[in-house]
Motif scaffolding. Sequence first.
Motif, PDB file in Angstrom:
ATOM      1  N   GLY A 298      -7.292 -18.784 154.780  1.00  0.00           N
ATOM      2  CA  GLY A 298      -7.399 -19.803 155.818  1.00  0.00           C
ATOM      3  C   GLY A 298      -6.799 -19.337 157.132  1.00  0.00           C
ATOM      4  N   ALA A 299      -5.616 -18.664 157.062  1.00  0.00           N
ATOM      5  CA  ALA A 299      -4.945 -18.214 158.280  1.00  0.00           C
ATOM      6  C   ALA A 299      -5.762 -17.143 158.999  1.00  0.00           C
ATOM      7  N   LEU A 300      -6.323 -16.206 158.232  1.00  0.00           N
ATOM      8  CA  LEU A 300      -7.097 -15.132 158.855  1.00  0.00           C
ATOM      9  C   LEU A 300      -8.426 -15.642 159.389  1.00  0.00           C
ATOM     10  N   ALA A 301      -9.056 -16.542 158.642  1.00  0.00           N
ATOM     11  CA  ALA A 301     -10.320 -17.110 159.111  1.00  0.00           C
ATOM     12  C   ALA A 301     -10.120 -17.849 160.432  1.00  0.00           C
ATOM     13  N   GLU A 302      -9.010 -18.564 160.548  1.00  0.00           N
ATOM     14  CA  GLU A 302      -8.717 -19.269 161.800  1.00  0.00           C
ATOM     15  C   GLU A 302      -8.503 -18.283 162.941  1.00  0.00           C
TER      16      GLU A 302
END
Length: 618
Positions: free
Chosen positions: A554-558
Amino acid sequence: MIHWPELDGPPELLKGHSLEEWPPARSVFHALQASAAVHGERTALTFLTSVGGDDSVTAVTYAELFENVGRSANLLRNLGVGRRDVVAYLLPAVPETHYLLWGAESAGVAMPINPLLQAEEIAALLNAANAKVLVAFGPTAGVDIWAKARTARTLAPSVHTLMRLGGGEAPYADVDFATALAAASPVVEFSAPDLDDAAAYFHTGGTTGAPKLAIHTHRNQLAAAYGGSVAIGANVMDVMLNGLPMFHVAATIFGSLSMFVAGGQVLIPSPLGFRDPSVIANFWRIAARHRVTLLGGVPTSFAAALSQEVGTADLSTLRASVCGAALTPPAVADAVERVTRRPLREVYGMTECGGVICVDPVWADRVRGSAGLPVPFCEVQARRMVAGRPGEIRCAPGEVGGLVVRGPQVTPGYLQEEHNQSLFTDDGWLVTGDLGHVEPNGRVFITGRSKDLIIRGGHNIDPAVIENCLRTHPAVSDAAAVGMPDAYAGEIPVAYATLKPGKSATAEELQDFAAANVVERPASPRWVRVVDSLPLTAVGKPYKPALRADAAQGALAESLSDLPIASVEVRDDTVGGLIAVVKVETEIHGRKLDGAAMRSAVTERLAAFTVRLEFSDS
């Protein structure tokens, strides 16, 4: 038995020495005494009482430092502190903290405590160590240290003396440190401690309600201090900027004692150190004005400093930056080196090893991604994992395994025997809980952690603190907390929670509940996610690699949300750490995209994260 093969070092002073001949002091007291004898009029400590256009400076010579350590030791002996008695403190970074710390180690056993802990947690540590004396910063506007110390004392029957050091008037104090120090003799007439006497107990394992105190002997601290000093090439011309808190092993041993044994100078930028916004705002000016040669810090302090303009600051005296407590993101390391035009040297350590295991030594070329080489007389091995722990088989060079260490800086164990069951291997090596590999030339590389500790900007957080807090919510059935990669802090805590049948609670409600009830601010989760069920191991425990991967994804996708990315998948292989597999788009609305340029953009965007990056074409 020095483990720096294939290099020009170490310095000649160590060649031919045996472990029994080194270090050349029997205690920290003797080491400070030796430095005072040789460097008496040199400055040992420079303290900036305020930071701004014209810094307010207090300088302490080696003669004054040793004299005040002696006075502090006598002061404590006059209060009934014996060789095995514990003196705890809740103090900011001021010169008097050094007098108290090293004086307590000379008279008895010191126990630095994080002032951010709540009174109940402080009391639990006092009780676990059976502390006799508690020293705290006096009443100060906006600071609750004294109030917490008073409460903790009422919960800790062993504490017979509450001492005020600094701050405002404290009517409930039994002793005023400044007054008692001035009245004490500087000449220590009792026997100084020996190498294997306990010097300090350091709280480790993060912020947890179950006290876990690592024993430091004088041998441990001296081996770590001399080892760090030799590896970084410390000398009498050095000025080390040390803005770390004085309850942290990095601040006290590598950031201070390593300089003291070499005759260098420690620069304390303010009582709050790097937590002081004015210090960060003036970071480069401070380094220039005080002719700093060694910039010490953690990834978050360097990242914060990089947000400030260097301007006309003259950094020509600087010879290296030294970063520890957590892996330095490549983007931060690159930026520091661009600004300073000097290498950034990694320090790998842990509380159980005096804070120093490996250092990227100054006489060798800096190797990006390496934790460096073991300091003198220290050995590090990577071993194949068996049932989640390092086994007996040593990994081949370059093969990832569980890292174990042995050497004179390694703790004899925790104060509480129940914590020692898994601390050492059967053949006596300390289990670090880290995963990595060792190259043929002895260089150590860290690839991940086998333990669940969350490291937020160098601050250790036990996930159990967050989990236990959430479980007290009437609607929560179970909870699991993990570290999520963060470009600034390295990682930040997040949590997953399941609810009891028939109960309801929103994610926002649970996050607010955790923020209000967790024992200290750094452990407050960035978010709480309500899920139907937690992934479990075969024995019914939350399977955290899956949760870490989910949070990281989730953090990297954001972070990549504005780039033409087809997919981001993250996995935690428990050996190689977090691996992000990114597939970039090659065509949008019939228009071909430059795949190489897209990969380059993704690589640059994710450089600040300590996650291994791979690309997928399928």
